[in-house]
Design an enzyme around this catalytic site. Structure first.
Site, PDB file in Angstrom:
ATOM      1  N   ASP A 200       0.867  -1.194   0.000  1.00 31.45           N
ATOM      2  CA  ASP A 200       0.000   0.000   0.000  1.00 31.45           C
ATOM      3  C   ASP A 200       0.894   1.231   0.000  1.00 31.45           C
ATOM      4  OD1 ASP A 200      -2.412   1.399   0.035  1.00 31.45           O
ATOM      5  OD2 ASP A 200      -2.500   1.453   2.218  1.00 31.45           O
ATOM      6  N   ASN A 205       1.907   6.907   3.216  1.00 31.47           N
ATOM      7  CA  ASN A 205       2.626   5.911   4.014  1.00 31.47           C
ATOM      8  C   ASN A 205       4.136   6.107   3.967  1.00 31.47           C
ATOM      9  OD1 ASN A 205       0.501   4.536   5.181  1.00 31.47           O
ATOM     10  ND2 ASN A 205       0.266   3.122   3.464  1.00 31.47           N
ATOM     11  N   ASP A 217       3.485   1.655   8.042  1.00 33.48           N
ATOM     12  CA  ASP A 217       2.248   0.905   7.793  1.00 33.48           C
ATOM     13  C   ASP A 217       2.406  -0.160   6.711  1.00 33.48           C
ATOM     14  OD1 ASP A 217      -0.285  -0.010   7.966  1.00 33.48           O
ATOM     15  OD2 ASP A 217      -1.255   1.769   7.143  1.00 33.48           O
TER      16      ASP A 217
END
Length: 325
Positions: A200, A205, A217
């Site tokens: 992701d 992030n 994350d």
């Protein structure tokens, strides 16, 4: 109806942190996270910690520990991946039915991807991350598949009555056409290699301060082709994306060889993310945080816009893939 997170009260959060030997100053600040619950927790006479409470029944203990182990491998070679705090040789803890982990707090902001030097640096870092990710596979965490991200999302939305009746046919037709096109591309002779990736890797992030970057994350870390961690940095028209991609891959190839056949998968993964996102919101609609935070979801306007996005995405799937300079 009650939700598992209803019992995650401020007292429970503080109790969980203090169960690991810390003394909280009772200051709790919720951070921008919906799939899990993440809080900055003040610690007496020390720097605050980040407490992450994993969504119940989403990941098994083994899957979460694989995420933590991957981050630890990256940290061992001095890659800037923020790893959980180890307490009594453990990174994953449990309190009142919640699995949770503590992380050090890092300040910073999302990087500016209109800067060529930033893209070059991010490409180098991702090349190094993937170099580590290719050493061995995950044993417990899943991959990214067309069935899971597109087909199952499409079926869920049709069966759950979220889409207005007058838009169902348009959604069904476009979603089916997108899935067929995605499958055709995937079966067109491309030979991607699935490795452990961030999963992701969007700008939110990554934290930057000065010339330092920190990747945070890894909750969606999975087995997937490398391009999944690269395409989300691309924006703008075709010319702009080509220039951005060339900087990214230029840095990436200094540490790990990019498989150029995966360029054909950029719009495939964009389609999968688009379809999965709508189904993710629908599946989480019983969580009170979602109707409160995503007020625009599940309105006729949202579904009309989503259908337009699918139409545009179908056209993008039929275009020639981006190429490198």
């Amino acid at each position: 109806m009650s939700h598992p997170y209803d019992s995650l009260t401020p007292d429970t959060i503080i109790e969980a942190v203090e169960s690991l030997g810390y003394l909280s100053d009772n200051r709790i600040f919720p951070l921008n996270s919906y799939e899990n619950r993440v809080y900055q927790v003040g610690i007496e006479e020390e720097t605050p910690l980040i407490a992450k409470f994993y969504r119940p029944e989403r990941w098994s203990k083994e899957q979460i520990l694989e995420e933590h182990d991957f981050i630890a491998e990256l940290a061992e070679v001095e890659l800037p991946a923020v790893q959980p705090v180890k307490i009594n040789s453990c990174t994953l803890h449990e309190h009142k039915g919640f699995q949770f982990a503590l992380f050090p707090r890092y300040g910073g902001h999302a990087p500016e991807c209109d800067d060529a030097d930033t893209l070059l640096q991010l490409g180098r870092l991702l090349g190094r991350i993937h170099q580590v990710g290719a050493v061995k596979p995950f044993q417990h965490r899943p991959g990214i598949t067309i069935e899971q991200y597109a087909t199952n999302s499409y079926r869920f939305l049709l069966e759950s009555n979220f889409i207005p009746l007058d838009l169902v046919k348009a959604y069904q037709t476009l979603a089916e056409d997108c899935i067929k096109q995605v499958e055709a591309i995937w079966q067109s002779g491309i030979k991607p290699t699935a490795i452990r990736i961030h999963g992701d890797c969007h700008l939110g992030n990554i934290l930057t301060r000065g010339d330092q970057f920190h990747f945070v994350d890894f909750d969606d870390s999975r087995m997937a082709p490398a391009i999944q961690d690269l395409w989300m940095f691309l924006s703008g028209d075709r010319h702009q994306q080509t220039a951005q991609l060339s900087e990214l891959i230029g840095g990436y190839n200094e540490f790990y060889t990019f498989n150029t056949s995966e360029l054909r998968l950029i719009e495939v993964f964009r389609t999968l993310r688009l379809m999965h996102y709508s189904a993710w919101l629908a599946k989480r609609w019983d969580d009170p945080a979602f109707p409160h935070s995503f007020t625009w979801f599940n309105t006729p306007r949202y579904w009309a816009d989503h259908i337009l996005e699918l139409r545009e995405q179908l056209a993008a799937l039929q275009e020639a893939p981006l190429s490198l300079y």
